[in-house]
Design a protein around this motif. Structure first.
Motif, mmCIF file in Angstrom:
data_model
loop_
_atom_site.group_PDB
_atom_site.id
_atom_site.type_symbol
_atom_site.label_atom_id
_atom_site.label_comp_id
_atom_site.label_asym_id
_atom_site.label_seq_id
_atom_site.Cartn_x
_atom_site.Cartn_y
_atom_site.Cartn_z
ATOM 1 N N PRO A 142 -6.034 -2.346 -8.012
ATOM 2 C CA PRO A 142 -5.723 -2.813 -6.653
ATOM 3 C C PRO A 142 -5.385 -1.613 -5.769
ATOM 4 O O PRO A 142 -4.673 -0.700 -6.193
ATOM 5 N N HIS A 143 -5.876 -1.614 -4.538
ATOM 6 C CA HIS A 143 -5.716 -0.473 -3.655
ATOM 7 C C HIS A 143 -4.434 -0.561 -2.831
ATOM 8 O O HIS A 143 -3.886 -1.654 -2.608
ATOM 9 N N ARG A 144 -3.986 0.580 -2.386
ATOM 10 C CA ARG A 144 -2.804 0.639 -1.522
ATOM 11 C C ARG A 144 -3.069 -0.174 -0.255
ATOM 12 O O ARG A 144 -4.082 0.021 0.415
ATOM 13 N N PRO A 145 -2.166 -1.077 0.120
ATOM 14 C CA PRO A 145 -2.413 -1.905 1.310
ATOM 15 C C PRO A 145 -2.137 -1.157 2.608
ATOM 16 O O PRO A 145 -1.218 -0.326 2.683
ATOM 17 N N ALA A 146 -2.911 -1.453 3.627
ATOM 18 C CA ALA A 146 -2.712 -0.836 4.945
ATOM 19 C C ALA A 146 -1.351 -1.214 5.535
ATOM 20 O O ALA A 146 -0.816 -0.494 6.380
ATOM 21 N N GLN A 147 -0.781 -2.339 5.087
ATOM 22 C CA GLN A 147 0.477 -2.835 5.660
ATOM 23 C C GLN A 147 1.712 -2.320 4.917
ATOM 24 O O GLN A 147 2.826 -2.736 5.218
ATOM 25 N N PHE A 148 1.534 -1.432 3.936
ATOM 26 C CA PHE A 148 2.680 -0.967 3.145
ATOM 27 C C PHE A 148 3.716 -0.298 4.055
ATOM 28 O O PHE A 148 3.369 0.479 4.952
ATOM 29 N N ALA A 149 4.980 -0.595 3.819
ATOM 30 C CA ALA A 149 6.050 -0.215 4.744
ATOM 31 C C ALA A 149 6.166 1.292 4.952
ATOM 32 O O ALA A 149 6.568 1.741 6.035
ATOM 33 N N TYR A 150 5.830 2.096 3.962
ATOM 34 C CA TYR A 150 6.027 3.538 4.073
ATOM 35 C C TYR A 150 4.779 4.281 4.554
ATOM 36 O O TYR A 150 4.766 5.513 4.579
ATOM 37 N N ASN A 151 3.745 3.555 4.918
ATOM 38 C CA ASN A 151 2.581 4.205 5.515
ATOM 39 C C ASN A 151 2.947 4.783 6.890
ATOM 40 O O ASN A 151 3.886 4.331 7.543
ATOM 41 N N LYS A 152 2.157 5.754 7.318
ATOM 42 C CA LYS A 152 2.248 6.269 8.697
ATOM 43 C C LYS A 152 0.905 5.959 9.361
ATOM 44 O O LYS A 152 0.060 6.835 9.532
ATOM 45 N N ASN A 153 0.731 4.687 9.681
ATOM 46 C CA ASN A 153 -0.560 4.162 10.119
ATOM 47 C C ASN A 153 -0.313 3.105 11.193
ATOM 48 O O ASN A 153 -0.557 1.921 10.992
ATOM 49 N N LYS A 154 0.198 3.558 12.348
ATOM 50 C CA LYS A 154 0.576 2.620 13.405
ATOM 51 C C LYS A 154 -0.602 1.791 13.896
ATOM 52 O O LYS A 154 -0.431 0.651 14.326
ATOM 53 N N ALA A 155 -1.795 2.356 13.821
ATOM 54 C CA ALA A 155 -2.987 1.626 14.269
ATOM 55 C C ALA A 155 -3.410 0.562 13.265
ATOM 56 O O ALA A 155 -4.314 -0.227 13.541
ATOM 57 N N MET A 156 -2.758 0.525 12.100
ATOM 58 C CA MET A 156 -3.057 -0.451 11.039
ATOM 59 C C MET A 156 -4.545 -0.419 10.669
ATOM 60 O O MET A 156 -5.200 -1.445 10.532
ATOM 61 N N ILE A 157 -5.070 0.792 10.533
ATOM 62 C CA ILE A 157 -6.462 0.948 10.116
ATOM 63 C C ILE A 157 -6.597 0.470 8.678
ATOM 64 O O ILE A 157 -5.844 0.879 7.798
ATOM 65 N N GLN A 158 -7.553 -0.408 8.446
ATOM 66 C CA GLN A 158 -7.728 -1.006 7.124
ATOM 67 C C GLN A 158 -8.554 -0.082 6.236
ATOM 68 O O GLN A 158 -9.583 0.431 6.640
ATOM 69 N N ASN A 159 -8.060 0.143 5.030
ATOM 70 C CA ASN A 159 -8.827 0.938 4.073
ATOM 71 C C ASN A 159 -10.007 0.107 3.561
ATOM 72 O O ASN A 159 -9.861 -1.066 3.217
ATOM 73 N N VAL A 160 -11.179 0.724 3.503
ATOM 74 C CA VAL A 160 -12.392 0.009 3.087
ATOM 75 C C VAL A 160 -13.130 0.722 1.959
ATOM 76 O O VAL A 160 -14.098 0.178 1.425
#
Length: 244
Positions: A142-160
């Motif tokens: 299972p891949h790291r989710p784009a919504q994970f709290a410790y990401n630095k991804n304000k644009a919520m770019i989805q990993n594909v």
């Protein structure tokens, strides 16, 4: 000329975006980040995943009957990984190995004492990981989710795109189930959509060794023909040459 290889995309795109000003060429491990670089005016941005090291991750021709585990999952306990393992443990059917720091904090006490659970929380070397993959009938990825709290991804770019672990598992000749529908270049990879689908897939592939072997063989061929450190310099040279 400056070439940047963004190996944490899209989970740190806030940081990545701030680094791009002087770059002539951007390489990213996830195709989901490419539109970001286009919006930033980067004329040359290319998908370039981390390759696998085939001197470590290589096929073992020993019989699959030697498998010590029905299911294995290695990596940080992201919420979707915890949910997947909890769903499988509830079935009380399979020999399961989970490897990675922090897992003991995220499985409740009853789950940790599940008779057929092997919990590995100390650091594993790449060679030890290759051994785990080859000792397992099904490797979950299972891949790291784009919504994970410790990401630095304000644009919520989805990993594909598939993560680099997917390529290591494939190069080891092992069967895996991912939670991302793979791109055409890796069309042979098996994937699941949700926890109910995961259970169905594990039941099906767990009892169909020949299907597992056929998919693992196709995964292996697709990966080692394209995404290894042996092919890395040639592919990098072609991309850089096109941008300069």
């Amino acid at each position: 000329p400056i070439v940047l290889w963004m190996t944490e995309d899209p989970f740190y795109t806030d940081v990545s975006a701030a680094c791009t000003r002087d770059a002539r060429l951007i390489l990213t491990i996830d195709e989901g980040a490419l539109p970001l670089y286009k919006r930033l005016g980067i004329g040359h941005a290319h998908y370039f995943p981390i390759p696998t090291n085939t001197s470590i991750f290589q096929k073992n021709e020993s019989p699959e009957e030697m498998c010590s585990y029905d299911i294995a999952l290695a990596g940080y306990p992201y919420p979707n990984r915890i949910k997947a393992i909890d769903t499988l443990l509830q079935q009380n059917k399979w020999r399961i190995l989970v490897a990675g720091k922090e897992w003991h904090r995220h499985l409740n006490k009853s789950r940790r004492h599940y008779r057929d659970l092997t919990l590995v929380t100390n650091w594993r070397s790449p060679q030890q990981m290759a051994d785990i993959y080859q000792q397992s009938a099904i490797v979950l990825n299972p891949h790291r989710p784009a919504q994970f709290a410790y990401n630095k991804n304000k644009a919520m770019i989805q990993n594909v795109s598939l993560n680099n672990r997917a390529f290591d598992i494939a190069a080891a000749g092992s069967f895996q189930l991912t939670d991302l529908q793979p791109p055409q270049a890796f069309s042979s990879f098996a994937f699941y959509k949700d926890e109910d689908d995961l259970l169905e897939q594990v039941e099906y592939y767990g009892s169909n060794a020949e299907k597992r072997k056929a998919i693992a063989r196709n995964n292996y061929e697709q990966v080692v023909s394209w995404n290894t450190f042996e092919s890395f310099p040639h592919r990098l040279y072609k991309i850089v040459k096109s941008a300069l």
